[in-house]
Every structure is written in structure tokens, then in C-alpha cells.
Design a protein around this motif. Structure first.
Motif, PDB file in Angstrom:
ATOM      1  N   ALA A  18       6.602  40.958  62.849  1.00 28.10           N
ATOM      2  CA  ALA A  18       5.437  40.079  62.634  1.00 28.10           C
ATOM      3  C   ALA A  18       5.446  38.920  63.630  1.00 28.10           C
ATOM      4  O   ALA A  18       4.390  38.530  64.148  1.00 28.10           O
ATOM      5  N   MET A  19       6.619  38.374  63.906  1.00 24.13           N
ATOM      6  CA  MET A  19       6.712  37.308  64.899  1.00 24.13           C
ATOM      7  C   MET A  19       6.258  37.814  66.263  1.00 24.13           C
ATOM      8  O   MET A  19       5.513  37.122  66.967  1.00 24.13           O
ATOM      9  N   ALA A  20       6.690  39.022  66.631  1.00 22.88           N
ATOM     10  CA  ALA A  20       6.283  39.607  67.915  1.00 22.88           C
ATOM     11  C   ALA A  20       4.771  39.817  67.953  1.00 22.88           C
ATOM     12  O   ALA A  20       4.112  39.454  68.937  1.00 22.88           O
ATOM     13  N   LYS A  21       4.218  40.382  66.883  1.00 27.28           N
ATOM     14  CA  LYS A  21       2.765  40.611  66.835  1.00 27.28           C
ATOM     15  C   LYS A  21       1.992  39.305  66.951  1.00 27.28           C
ATOM     16  O   LYS A  21       0.956  39.251  67.602  1.00 27.28           O
ATOM     17  N   SER A  22       2.499  38.246  66.314  1.00 29.13           N
ATOM     18  CA  SER A  22       1.788  36.960  66.355  1.00 29.13           C
ATOM     19  C   SER A  22       1.727  36.395  67.772  1.00 29.13           C
ATOM     20  O   SER A  22       0.874  35.559  68.065  1.00 29.13           O
ATOM     21  N   LEU A  23       2.617  36.862  68.638  1.00 25.55           N
ATOM     22  CA  LEU A  23       2.640  36.413  70.035  1.00 25.55           C
ATOM     23  C   LEU A  23       2.070  37.470  70.986  1.00 25.55           C
ATOM     24  O   LEU A  23       2.222  37.352  72.197  1.00 25.55           O
ATOM     25  N   ASN A  24       1.440  38.502  70.411  1.00 22.25           N
ATOM     26  CA  ASN A  24       0.871  39.608  71.197  1.00 22.25           C
ATOM     27  C   ASN A  24       1.918  40.309  72.055  1.00 22.25           C
ATOM     28  O   ASN A  24       1.664  40.664  73.206  1.00 22.25           O
ATOM     29  N   LEU A  25       3.098  40.505  71.485  1.00 26.11           N
ATOM     30  CA  LEU A  25       4.191  41.205  72.160  1.00 26.11           C
ATOM     31  C   LEU A  25       4.400  42.571  71.529  1.00 26.11           C
ATOM     32  O   LEU A  25       3.875  42.859  70.451  1.00 26.11           O
ATOM     33  N   GLU A  26       5.214  43.389  72.194  1.00 24.17           N
ATOM     34  CA  GLU A  26       5.570  44.689  71.641  1.00 24.17           C
ATOM     35  C   GLU A  26       6.335  44.452  70.331  1.00 24.17           C
ATOM     36  O   GLU A  26       7.184  43.565  70.248  1.00 24.17           O
ATOM     37  N   ASP A  27       6.042  45.288  69.338  1.00 28.05           N
ATOM     38  CA  ASP A  27       6.624  45.120  67.998  1.00 28.05           C
ATOM     39  C   ASP A  27       8.139  44.944  67.988  1.00 28.05           C
ATOM     40  O   ASP A  27       8.667  44.151  67.225  1.00 28.05           O
ATOM     41  N   ASN A  28       8.842  45.703  68.814  1.00 25.88           N
ATOM     42  CA  ASN A  28      10.299  45.741  68.731  1.00 25.88           C
ATOM     43  C   ASN A  28      11.025  44.813  69.703  1.00 25.88           C
ATOM     44  O   ASN A  28      12.249  44.879  69.805  1.00 25.88           O
ATOM     45  N   CYS A  29      10.316  43.942  70.390  1.00 23.35           N
ATOM     46  CA  CYS A  29      10.981  43.149  71.441  1.00 23.35           C
ATOM     47  C   CYS A  29      12.087  42.248  70.891  1.00 23.35           C
ATOM     48  O   CYS A  29      13.141  42.118  71.515  1.00 23.35           O
ATOM     49  N   PHE A  30      11.892  41.635  69.736  1.00 24.11           N
ATOM     50  CA  PHE A  30      12.958  40.816  69.148  1.00 24.11           C
ATOM     51  C   PHE A  30      14.046  41.706  68.550  1.00 24.11           C
ATOM     52  O   PHE A  30      15.229  41.410  68.671  1.00 24.11           O
ATOM     53  N   LEU A  31      13.633  42.802  67.930  1.00 22.57           N
ATOM     54  CA  LEU A  31      14.603  43.726  67.322  1.00 22.57           C
ATOM     55  C   LEU A  31      15.547  44.308  68.370  1.00 22.57           C
ATOM     56  O   LEU A  31      16.741  44.490  68.114  1.00 22.57           O
ATOM     57  N   GLU A  32      15.015  44.615  69.552  1.00 15.74           N
ATOM     58  CA  GLU A  32      15.857  45.165  70.618  1.00 15.74           C
ATOM     59  C   GLU A  32      16.950  44.188  71.010  1.00 15.74           C
ATOM     60  O   GLU A  32      18.073  44.577  71.291  1.00 15.74           O
ATOM     61  N   GLN A  33      16.625  42.885  71.016  1.00 17.88           N
ATOM     62  CA  GLN A  33      17.648  41.893  71.345  1.00 17.88           C
ATOM     63  C   GLN A  33      18.659  41.725  70.214  1.00 17.88           C
ATOM     64  O   GLN A  33      19.795  41.318  70.460  1.00 17.88           O
TER      65      GLN A  33
END
Length: 185
Positions: A18-33
Motif C-alpha cells: 500500500a505504501m508503494a501504491k501510494s507513491l505510484n511505485l511497483e507493488d513489491n519495491c519495498f518488499l524486495e528490499q
């Protein structure tokens, strides 16, 4: 609180997506880190009654070193305070509610867009307070850094790549310094 670490892992995943979506990023970008071996640990807190709450803090001011922190507050006794500007704001007790806090590692990954708030716990002169905090952090072997798409001329990159931030966190926190400042350029 949710019944198992697996349920909290799923909630962490939903929040980070949800945090990624709120910033118009790919869904998994934070999860990957976060990595495949992200960690969770719990801390159970007991704050006994204190005859001089004006002189004794239950927990000194700090920001969490995690990516996400889940807090189940005491169902009757307040004590958590967040710093906003130069003022401490009380956090009301909401029975059966799970408080979700952004930690330093989410601040780093979001290039400072999501802030890790400074908070403390005050004591109560008449009643004990109990809380549970569960900290969700990236795999200690994974490097985290600001997501590339969040770095630009108007929002330059303030944070270095960092691996095992929790070690940095405990080292600087013990010295009374804000740990996130140790990974700034």
C-alpha cells in the motif's frame, strides 16, 4: 493482536504494498528490499506505577529502527506520546486497535517521504501499563536504500546504502544519537 508471526508478515506485506501504491511505485519495491529472510521480534513492556511520573520516563524518546512496528497498547492506560514539532502529543487508547508505526528503515527506503516519528512512553502514578511491540525489519544481509524512482532533483538522496541497519541503530541509540543521522550523506 494477530495470532501468529505469519499473520503479521502478511499484514507487513499489505502495508508495504500500500505504501508503494501510494507513491505510484511497483507493488513489491519495498518488499524486495526486505528480502526473503526479513525478521520480526517482539518486545513485551511492563511499566509499573511510578510515584513521580514528572521525573521518570517509561521509555526515552526514540524512533524505531525497524521498517514497520506493530504496537498493541494497554487497553486502559495511556502512555505513548509522539513528538510533533516541539510538542508531545498523547496517543489515545483505542481498545482492540493495533497501532502501526513507520520505522527508520521505511524512511530510508522511501527517501524520507514516510517519516519515522520520534516517540516516548510516560509513566502513570497510579496504574501499571502493559504493551507489546513487534518490529518487522529487512533481512540483515540485504542492503536497503532509497527507491530510485523517489530520487530526483527536487528530492535528492539523503541516505546511503545500508546493510544491517539494526546494528547501527543500537550503536547510535545507546549514545543518545538519532541512528538515522548516521546513514545520511
Amino acid at each position: 493482536m494477530a495470532g501468529s508471526p505469519m499473520e503479521l508478515s502478511l499484514i507487513t506485506e499489505v502495508i508495504l504494498k500500500a505504501m508503494a501504491k501510494s507513491l505510484n511505485l511497483e507493488d513489491n519495491c519495498f518488499l524486495e528490499q526486505m528480502g526473503e529472510r526479513s525478521t520480526m521480534f517482539a518486545r513485551f513492556n511492563l511499566y509499573p506505577p511510578c510515584p513521580r511520573p514528572d521525573l521518570v520516563l517509561g521509555l526515552k524518546p526514540h524512533a524505531d529502527g525497524s521498517a514497520i512496528t506493530f504496537v498493541l497498547q494497554d487497553k486502559e492506560v495511556e502512555g505513548l506520546r509522539f513528538l510533533k514539532g516541539n510538542q508531545w502529543i498523547r496517543v489515545p487508547v483505542i481498545p482492540q486497535a493495533l497501532l502501526i508505526n513507520i520505522g527508520d528503515q521505511a524512511e530510508i527506503m522511501s527517501n524520507g517521504i514516510f517519516k519515522s516519528p520520534v516517540h516516548r512512553v510516560v509513566t502513570n502514578s497510579e496504574r501499571e501499563r502493559i504493551s507489546v511491540a513487534v518490529f518487522s525489519s529487512p533481512d540483515s544481509d540485504k542492503e536497503i536504500e532509497p527507491i530510485g524512482r523517489l530520487v530526483n532533483d527536487s528530492r535528492p538522496r539523503p541516505y546511503k546504502k545500508v546493510k544491517n541497519y539494526v546494528d547501527t541503530y543500537f550503536q547510535y541509540n545507546q549514545q543518545g544519537k538519532r541512528p538515522i543521522d548516521a546513514v545520511r550523506y
